[in-house]
Design a protein around this motif. Sequence first.
Motif, mmCIF file in Angstrom:
data_model
loop_
_atom_site.group_PDB
_atom_site.id
_atom_site.type_symbol
_atom_site.label_atom_id
_atom_site.label_comp_id
_atom_site.label_asym_id
_atom_site.label_seq_id
_atom_site.Cartn_x
_atom_site.Cartn_y
_atom_site.Cartn_z
ATOM 1 N N TRP A 1 9.426 8.198 -1.144
ATOM 2 C CA TRP A 1 9.086 8.334 -2.559
ATOM 3 C C TRP A 1 10.258 8.767 -3.424
ATOM 4 O O TRP A 1 10.091 9.386 -4.464
ATOM 5 N N GLY A 2 11.482 8.446 -2.983
ATOM 6 C CA GLY A 2 12.652 8.770 -3.798
ATOM 7 C C GLY A 2 13.038 10.230 -3.785
ATOM 8 O O GLY A 2 13.897 10.652 -4.570
ATOM 9 N N ALA A 3 12.455 11.022 -2.883
ATOM 10 C CA ALA A 3 12.709 12.465 -2.892
ATOM 11 C C ALA A 3 14.095 12.811 -2.370
ATOM 12 O O ALA A 3 14.715 13.770 -2.844
ATOM 13 N N ILE A 4 14.600 12.057 -1.392
ATOM 14 C CA ILE A 4 15.858 12.450 -0.750
ATOM 15 C C ILE A 4 17.022 12.483 -1.741
ATOM 16 O O ILE A 4 17.730 13.498 -1.817
ATOM 17 N N PRO A 5 17.280 11.431 -2.533
ATOM 18 C CA PRO A 5 18.398 11.540 -3.482
ATOM 19 C C PRO A 5 18.195 12.656 -4.508
ATOM 20 O O PRO A 5 19.162 13.313 -4.923
ATOM 21 N N ARG A 6 16.954 12.904 -4.907
ATOM 22 C CA ARG A 6 16.707 13.988 -5.868
ATOM 23 C C ARG A 6 17.000 15.342 -5.232
ATOM 24 O O ARG A 6 17.577 16.236 -5.873
ATOM 25 N N LEU A 7 16.621 15.514 -3.970
ATOM 26 C CA LEU A 7 16.872 16.787 -3.296
ATOM 27 C C LEU A 7 18.368 16.996 -3.049
ATOM 28 O O LEU A 7 18.865 18.117 -3.182
ATOM 29 N N ASP B 1 0.794 -1.222 0.000
ATOM 30 C CA ASP B 1 0.000 0.000 0.000
ATOM 31 C C ASP B 1 0.831 1.279 0.000
ATOM 32 O O ASP B 1 0.317 2.343 -0.349
ATOM 33 N N VAL B 2 2.113 1.196 0.420
ATOM 34 C CA VAL B 2 2.932 2.417 0.423
ATOM 35 C C VAL B 2 3.771 2.560 -0.839
ATOM 36 O O VAL B 2 4.490 3.541 -1.002
ATOM 37 N N MET B 3 3.690 1.599 -1.748
ATOM 38 C CA MET B 3 4.482 1.645 -2.975
ATOM 39 C C MET B 3 4.023 2.681 -4.011
ATOM 40 O O MET B 3 4.851 3.250 -4.720
ATOM 41 N N PRO B 4 2.709 2.917 -4.173
ATOM 42 C CA PRO B 4 2.270 3.739 -5.308
ATOM 43 C C PRO B 4 2.875 5.135 -5.383
ATOM 44 O O PRO B 4 3.124 5.642 -6.478
ATOM 45 N N GLY B 5 3.119 5.796 -4.245
ATOM 46 C CA GLY B 5 3.684 7.141 -4.288
ATOM 47 C C GLY B 5 5.062 7.158 -4.916
ATOM 48 O O GLY B 5 5.370 8.007 -5.763
ATOM 49 N N ALA B 6 5.908 6.216 -4.496
ATOM 50 C CA ALA B 6 7.249 6.111 -5.079
ATOM 51 C C ALA B 6 7.171 5.758 -6.556
ATOM 52 O O ALA B 6 7.941 6.282 -7.378
ATOM 53 N N ASP B 7 6.221 4.885 -6.903
ATOM 54 C CA ASP B 7 6.048 4.505 -8.311
ATOM 55 C C ASP B 7 5.610 5.698 -9.153
ATOM 56 O O ASP B 7 6.032 5.853 -10.302
ATOM 57 N N GLY C 1 4.561 18.446 0.745
ATOM 58 C CA GLY C 1 4.717 17.005 0.853
ATOM 59 C C GLY C 1 4.762 16.271 -0.474
ATOM 60 O O GLY C 1 5.681 16.433 -1.280
ATOM 61 N N ALA C 2 3.747 15.425 -0.698
ATOM 62 C CA ALA C 2 3.702 14.583 -1.899
ATOM 63 C C ALA C 2 3.758 15.403 -3.174
ATOM 64 O O ALA C 2 4.363 14.981 -4.175
ATOM 65 N N ALA C 3 3.133 16.581 -3.175
ATOM 66 C CA ALA C 3 3.171 17.433 -4.365
ATOM 67 C C ALA C 3 4.572 17.984 -4.592
ATOM 68 O O ALA C 3 5.036 18.098 -5.736
ATOM 69 N N SER C 4 5.273 18.308 -3.505
ATOM 70 C CA SER C 4 6.658 18.764 -3.626
ATOM 71 C C SER C 4 7.542 17.650 -4.168
ATOM 72 O O SER C 4 8.436 17.880 -4.985
ATOM 73 N N VAL C 5 7.285 16.416 -3.711
ATOM 74 C CA VAL C 5 8.032 15.258 -4.200
ATOM 75 C C VAL C 5 7.828 15.095 -5.708
ATOM 76 O O VAL C 5 8.788 14.855 -6.454
ATOM 77 N N LEU C 6 6.580 15.212 -6.155
ATOM 78 C CA LEU C 6 6.298 15.101 -7.582
ATOM 79 C C LEU C 6 7.024 16.193 -8.366
ATOM 80 O O LEU C 6 7.581 15.934 -9.438
ATOM 81 N N SER C 7 7.039 17.392 -7.833
ATOM 82 C CA SER C 7 7.675 18.502 -8.565
ATOM 83 C C SER C 7 9.178 18.304 -8.712
ATOM 84 O O SER C 7 9.755 18.676 -9.730
#
Length: 257
Positions: free
Chosen positions: A155-161, A94-100, A122-128
Amino acid sequence: MKIDEILNQGWQHFNLSLDNKILTVQLDTKGFERNDFDASVIDELRQLGVLLHRNIDINVVLLCGRSDVFSFGSDPKAFKLRFSPETMLERRHDVMPGADMAEAWSKIEAITIAAIDGRCRGAASVLSVACDFRIMGEGVEFFFPEVPNGMILGWGAIPRLVELAGPSRTKQMILFGEFLSATICEKWGLADEIAPAGESHIVAQRWAEKVTNLPPLAVRMTKEAIDTYSTALHASAAVADRNRYLVAGHIRAGLLK
């Protein structure tokens, strides 16, 4: 799938329009006054990212919200639902879809531009930050509230940031969860240009037109080369990221001590 078929898929949570090979995706999450995300919004955005992956009918994907708000990110009510299934395996699923979703957008071959006005949380910032460029309007409030609320950013945000802002500034923005202005975002490498308030889409459109006037094959191959070099370690980080997110969520939900 041809772009006409994608346009006519009957999407529920965003509006699509195409002009001069620029696909505009305007977030319009029905039922949420602040363009919040829930599981269905995340799933549609993931589906769209997958369909656009190698689509050659477009040169640019321009993602925007409204002139007063980009998105407040995940609906808080959705958090409890992620940890309601009985088994750990079900909860992990259930927590996979955001990262996907974020990964699907990062893999779109066309150039992706996020036009951000108002609050982006949050999630919107991650998407951006999964997009290639971010244009922010004056008055933007860009932030990650997870750590102060007992969660970790996933959701993979840390390496991108870290790639965009460096380790120290990434720690600051994630640990403190404070609002970042458009000026700070530009200084830290998160914003590529600042637009007048409410006009990020207009400036982003100019960027999109510059891109679409370039040779499309050269653009795609250049993007692929840069992303390959700069994200070589992201895949390994993403695996640990998902597991940490799962454990932290269980602690916050009272399922682990």
